[in-house]
Design a protein around this motif. Structure first.
Motif, short mmCIF file in Angstrom:
data_model
loop_
_atom_site.label_atom_id
_atom_site.label_comp_id
_atom_site.label_asym_id
_atom_site.label_seq_id
_atom_site.Cartn_x
_atom_site.Cartn_y
_atom_site.Cartn_z
N SER A 51 25.13 12.72 20.63
CA SER A 51 25.95 13.51 21.55
C SER A 51 25.62 14.99 21.43
CB SER A 51 27.44 13.28 21.27
OG SER A 51 27.78 13.80 20.00
N ALA A 52 25.19 15.41 20.24
CA ALA A 52 24.80 16.81 20.04
C ALA A 52 23.30 16.99 20.23
CB ALA A 52 25.20 17.26 18.64
N CYS A 53 22.51 15.94 20.00
CA CYS A 53 21.05 16.00 20.10
C CYS A 53 20.62 15.08 21.22
CB CYS A 53 20.42 15.58 18.78
SG CYS A 53 21.01 16.54 17.37
N SER A 54 20.50 15.61 22.40
CA SER A 54 20.33 14.78 23.58
C SER A 54 18.88 14.35 23.77
CB SER A 54 20.79 15.55 24.82
OG SER A 54 20.04 16.73 24.96
N SER A 55 18.70 13.24 24.50
CA SER A 55 17.37 12.81 24.90
C SER A 55 16.96 13.58 26.15
CB SER A 55 17.36 11.31 25.19
OG SER A 55 17.73 10.59 24.04
N LEU A 61 9.35 11.33 18.79
CA LEU A 61 9.07 10.14 17.98
C LEU A 61 8.04 9.29 18.71
CD1 LEU A 61 10.22 8.67 15.35
CD2 LEU A 61 11.48 7.24 16.96
N ALA A 62 7.02 8.85 17.98
CA ALA A 62 5.95 8.06 18.60
C ALA A 62 5.47 7.01 17.61
CB ALA A 62 4.79 8.96 19.02
N GLU A 63 4.71 6.04 18.12
CA GLU A 63 4.13 5.01 17.26
C GLU A 63 2.72 5.35 16.81
OE1 GLU A 63 4.52 1.01 18.59
OE2 GLU A 63 6.67 1.15 18.93
N GLN A 121 12.60 11.13 22.44
CA GLN A 121 12.55 12.57 22.26
C GLN A 121 13.89 13.15 22.67
OE1 GLN A 121 9.87 14.66 24.92
NE2 GLN A 121 9.89 12.95 26.36
N GLY A 122 14.14 14.38 22.27
CA GLY A 122 15.41 14.99 22.63
C GLY A 122 15.50 16.42 22.13
#
Length: 568
Positions: free
Chosen positions: A20-24, A83-85, A95-96
């Motif tokens: 909620s604080a760190c949005s996508s 974030l990735a593989e 991501q966000g």
């Protein structure tokens, strides 16, 4: 059991709160990022002096952490995360954006959710167009798991040297997860324990005084995370942790600590709250909201169908005050006095170590309908019985230097040996009633095949455990310090005498199979469905960054009719 310990509930609640604080947001490109390497084109941007980290993993989420090195202002800082593989970040999984500020000491945490189990991910943060170092992490697996590697670490004192063991863990390809069982930082000032080595290595503690306030603890955590070995380990593997005492102050209990003086250092509850807040800010762990939940830092993890892991909180939620031998030296003048002391003072009923909440978490985890082959416990201090053997009768100290025999450490050891007293009183040996109570709680759910993964003592240990009635309870693997020195060596004994003391503990104590107080390093536990292999890995030096590693000992743990045991 309170819902705080329902892991699915925790993950859902915490992920919702963080996201909620760190949005996508949609995928974007960064002009200051080299698309081939993922590294910053702006070499002058140094916003990430403390590296990146991940931890507290679940099968579908994991905590990602960094800290911005920016001037403290009243303004919020907006940080992007990805974030990735694959480490090239060509295709992002998530991501966000996240806000941080001075109220959080500019630390950043995000918890991407809906991830795949048992999957390796790469992550980074971007601030003002400049990316952080790339971190690698891994979610917990589900279903069938054939093998899994855990690195056990403890007692990382910045003043005593470089965190080379962390660097070795970072490079260890057989490690999936790092378990740190406490003393991640030390509270002592610049003139405290380890100061002579610190001066030589230019690793003097900051702040120069003992850590007491929130700013003090934040500064100390920040200093520890500048170590290159620490940054390498945190960037390479996810962390699970429990604290011991030095994250706050030496030997705390519910109402105080041995290394806290109320008259000059204020209320213990204020200092404890400051240390706990800084710990949650600076570690890659999920954040409960209330202080009670913050203090109850025991957590459970499921490693597919292979293992359960529970970390134990033993300092701030139940512990009775540890016994100080100095208050009893004039009262113990015979074996009879010593036996009364052990049964009526140290062994007094009601001397707790674990809260009911933690005991219930262990019982609930180990009574799961799907019984996994391995039951692991992240344990801050040794649980094996270590009553000092009669080294006087064994004449072990006969060849020691006369001046060493006059030291406080030597006199104390000889006194404890004379009366067969516990080596330490702040370990489980100082709380035998609580130890038996915990064993009986485990027995109530048929969990007598425990593997305790233990820190605190600065020595390597292999211990075979039994309850008060001789019932086998499992084994204990103890790790040496990352930098903190072993007791016998640090106390000034010659190498020959220190080695004889190790052998005496092995030969004279029923529960000690093997020990080594000469080295720093870590323990690696590699689990399979049929057995487990333990490697005790030593670092050649902590006083320079060029080092080598060696395996001191390897052993196989097997399951048998008496639970788990070391293979003969």
């Amino acid at each position: 059991m309170k819902r705080f310990y329902d892991r699915r509930f925790v993950l859902s609640a915490m992920a919702s709160a963080v996201l909620s604080a760190c949005s996508s947001r949609p995928q974007v490109s960064h002009p200051n990022v080299d698309s081939a390497t993922g590294h910053s084109k702006n070499k002058n941007a140094n916003f990430y002096r403390h590296g990146v980290a991940s931890g507290d993993p679940a099968s579908d989420s994991v905590v990602l952490w960094t800290r911005l090195s920016v001037a403290s202002t009243n303004s919020d800082a907006n940080v992007s995360w990805e974030l990735a593989e694959s480490p090239d970040f060509n295709s992002l999984v998530a991501q966000g954006d996240c806000l941080t500020n001075k109220e959080k000491d500019f630390t950043v945490k995000v918890i991407p959710s809906r991830l795949n189990p048992g999957t390796t991910y790469y992550y980074r943060f971007v601030f003002r167009g400049s990316p952080s170092p790339v971190g690698r992490t891994k979610t917990l697996p589900t279903g069938r798991v054939e093998k899994y590697g855990v690195a056990l670490a403890s007692c990382s004192n910045f003043a005593f040297g470089y965190f080379n063991a962390y660097d070795a863990i970072a490079k260890d390809t057989n490690v999936d997860l790092v378990l740190h069982t406490g003393d991640y930082i030390y509270e002592y000032g610049a003139q405290g324990w380890g100061s002579e080595v610190a001066q030589k290595l230019n690793r003097v503690h900051e702040p120069a005084h003992e850590t007491i306030t929130l700013d003090d603890y934040r500064t100390r955590h920040a200093q520890y995370k500048t170590d290159k070995g620490s940054q390498a380990m945190h960037a390479a593997h996810p962390l699970v942790s429990c604290w011991d005492d030095h994250e706050s102050a030496n030997n705390p209990w519910l109402s105080g600590a041995q290394n806290h003086q109320t008259k000059t250092e204020g209320e213990w509850t204020d200092r404890r709250a400051a240390s706990v807040q800084a710990y949650y800010e600076w570690m890659p762990i999920r954040d409960p909201k209330s202080m009670d939940e913050r203090l109850a830092f025991s957590r459970a993890y499921k490693i597919g169908d292979l293992a359960d892991l529970v970390t134990l909180e033993t300092r701030h939620t139940a512990r009775a005050e540890q016994i100080n031998y100095l208050n009893y030296t004039d009262k113990i003048n015979s074996i009879e006095d010593a036996n009364r002391f052990k049964s009526m003072i140290i062994g007094a009923p009601g001397r707790e170590m674990l809260s009911r909440r933690t005991e219930q978490l262990v019982k609930d985890t180990f009574t799961s309908t799907q019984h996994r082959p391995w039951r692991l416990l992240g344990n801050a201090s040794p649980i094996a019985r270590m009553l000092v053997p009669d080294i006087n009768k064994l004449k072990i100290l006969e060849d020691e230097r006369p001046e060493q025999l006059e030291t406080k450490a030597a006199k104390a050891l000889k006194w404890k040996a004379k009366y067969n007293l516990p080596f330490y009183t702040d370990t489980w040996d100082g709380y035998p009633w609580a130890r038996q109570k915990f064993y009986e709680a485990c027995q109530s759910v048929d969990a007598t095949d425990l593997i305790f993964l233990t820190g605190d003592s600065h020595s390597f240990w292999m211990n075979q455990l039994n309850d008060d009635h001789g019932t086998p309870m499992g084994i204990e693997l103890g790790t040496a310090g990352i930098t903190s020195p072993g007791d016998f060596i640090e106390s000034g004994y010659s190498g020959d005498v220190a080695r004889k003391l190790d052998r005496a503990f092995e030969s004279q104590l029923d529960e000690v199979v093997w020990t080594d107080n000469f080295h720093q390093g870590y323990v690696r536990l590699n689990l399979t469905q049929s057995n487990a292999k333990t490697s005790f890995i030593a670092i050649s030096t902590v006083e320079e960054t060029n080092y080598t590693i060696s395996t001191l000992k390897e052993t196989v743990i097997e399951r048998g009719h008496n639970g788990v045991q070391f293979k003969a």
